[in-house]
Design an enzyme around this catalytic site. Sequence first.
Site, PDB file in Angstrom:
ATOM      1  N   ASN A 158     -63.282 -81.207 -36.716  1.00 33.95           N
ATOM      2  CA  ASN A 158     -64.699 -81.246 -36.311  1.00 33.95           C
ATOM      3  C   ASN A 158     -65.475 -82.387 -36.959  1.00 33.95           C
ATOM      4  O   ASN A 158     -66.358 -82.969 -36.339  1.00 33.95           O
ATOM      5  CB  ASN A 158     -65.373 -79.883 -36.521  1.00 33.95           C
ATOM      6  CG  ASN A 158     -65.372 -79.432 -37.957  1.00 33.95           C
ATOM      7  OD1 ASN A 158     -64.506 -79.823 -38.738  1.00 33.95           O
ATOM      8  ND2 ASN A 158     -66.329 -78.614 -38.310  1.00 33.95           N
ATOM      9  N   GLU A 256     -62.015 -74.572 -48.141  1.00 28.15           N
ATOM     10  CA  GLU A 256     -63.303 -74.580 -47.435  1.00 28.15           C
ATOM     11  C   GLU A 256     -63.027 -74.055 -46.033  1.00 28.15           C
ATOM     12  O   GLU A 256     -62.465 -74.771 -45.196  1.00 28.15           O
ATOM     13  CB  GLU A 256     -63.856 -76.011 -47.381  1.00 28.15           C
ATOM     14  CG  GLU A 256     -64.172 -76.603 -48.742  1.00 28.15           C
ATOM     15  CD  GLU A 256     -65.428 -76.019 -49.358  1.00 28.15           C
ATOM     16  OE1 GLU A 256     -66.298 -75.531 -48.611  1.00 28.15           O
ATOM     17  OE2 GLU A 256     -65.536 -76.038 -50.594  1.00 28.15           O
ATOM     18  N   CYS A 290     -68.841 -75.715 -39.269  1.00 22.10           N
ATOM     19  CA  CYS A 290     -68.590 -74.489 -40.047  1.00 22.10           C
ATOM     20  C   CYS A 290     -69.900 -73.840 -40.452  1.00 22.10           C
ATOM     21  O   CYS A 290     -69.965 -72.631 -40.639  1.00 22.10           O
ATOM     22  CB  CYS A 290     -67.746 -74.809 -41.268  1.00 22.10           C
ATOM     23  SG  CYS A 290     -68.471 -76.094 -42.289  1.00 22.10           S
TER      24      CYS A 290
END
Length: 498
Positions: A158, A256, A290
Amino acid sequence: MSKGEKSTTETFTMYVGGEPTASESGETTTATNPATGESLGEVPKGTREDARRAIAAAREVQPELEAMTDFERAELCHELADAVEANHESLAEWLTKDQGKPLSEARTEVELCAKEFRNAAEDVKRAETEVIPSEDPDKHIYTIRKPHGVLGVITPWNYPLNIPAEYLAPGVAVGNAVVWVPAPTTSVVAVKLLETFAEADVSLPDGALNLVTGDGPVVGDEVVVNDGTDAIGFTGSPETGEEIASKAGTKPTLLELGGNGPVIVLDDADLDAAVGCTAFGCFSNAGQICSASERVLVHEDVREEFTERMVERAREMQLGDPTDPGTDLGPLNNEGVAEKMDRHVADARDKGADVLVGGGRADDQPTDRYYEPTVLSGVTTDMTVNWEESFGPIAPIIGFESYEEAVEIANEIDLGLTSSVFTSNLELAEYFADRIETGIVNVNDSSAYWEIHTPFGGYTGKRSGHGRIGGKYSIAELSQLKTIAIDHGNARSPLDTA
Ligand code: NAD
């Protein structure tokens, strides 16, 4: 084959030991522009052996990096930032072609990537350690910072330049050598970044940054399990993160992972700000963030007005060619994320949600990856969209009546990365900021607001990861402290022993 597909003969390379290299198997995978369906060229399909070669190259050069002073590595990071900035437009164009995001967003990401290297350069110079008081008058106790050694880095698609830079920059700044595995659907821009470094006048030792393209369960797995890596930095889904955590054993891991950020709009909120910031959090990068505003909890007293305004916003968003300056949303990056959107919207419809705008793939675009900006109302907590991260351009609106209920909905899911609260009451802001179980709480801004030097990461007890990335926190995560205690002999009365 999609409309507009063209063939190209460009063959990209991995980077091992400073050398552009093909996979030892000779196999490649075709990279495709999600906006057009065009082939971008062939990317090496790395094997375990390729990953092992990269790890060996990193191991060989790592002592050289470690022997450099922090100031020398800081200079190196500034040179890498210079190289990114010098290639700004070209990298942004490759990022758009490979990932699908609008060129304006790609330009911002390239700037962030350069800034990661600049910040790491400055942070490492100020990464002071401590002199620790001792119980023994003859001891001098202090800490020094050492790199982990070889750092394996595995990243998603992303933000395929900025997220890797979050590891590469501080990783190298503290003296690690890196083996980086990018996401298969954005490997071309990863190659372009390493090519940028290789072609620039940078004093990066060969093998300090290695790139191995290929399937995550193959090359990524090898990087995780191989004894030649000392620590792992991973950004990606909770499922992959959990697998990596279980396989990495005692290696330090920085994970993460995903988010499903609640946005909470209270009855006293400034609705202009709440709508603008929520639309940004839902639709930027076509929702593939996210920290996206994945669940929008709105107090019943303002729900109707908020919803109408969100629908207006969604209707104004221009979906289309990411190279067109007027475009707000490009295509989704890959079929998997588009299918997840299909599934979430179908489930919400089945369970009674109203699709007020969007709700499907656009049929007037060159590929079927373009998902319409979508607003759902009447969303209830039993819907998949409440429990799972959608990762697409969606604003699911859930009404609530009491503040306690809002906190309960916010916290009942198993993800906890970022959130935001809109209120004009300072006490309420603190009430929510204290109770919401996410690593970041933004008050009166988007759930996606963050600055690259601030600590970013998942809340303990959730599946959003552990450790903190950002500024001095990355320096701490990607290095280790060594405590040194020196006995000076009879320091209290040195003349007695002379
Ligand atoms: P993913 O977990 O599918 O893949 C991430 C990377 O892991 C890819 O490079 C992939 O090839 C690799 N991989 C896959 N299986 C592997 C395995 N078994 N061993 C080693 N590597 C493996 O995630 P994705 O779809 O690329 O990214 C989307 C996810 O990333 C979302 O959940 C999103 O929230 C999360 N994300 C988190 C942050 C954050 O900072 N917390 C930032 C961006 C994205």
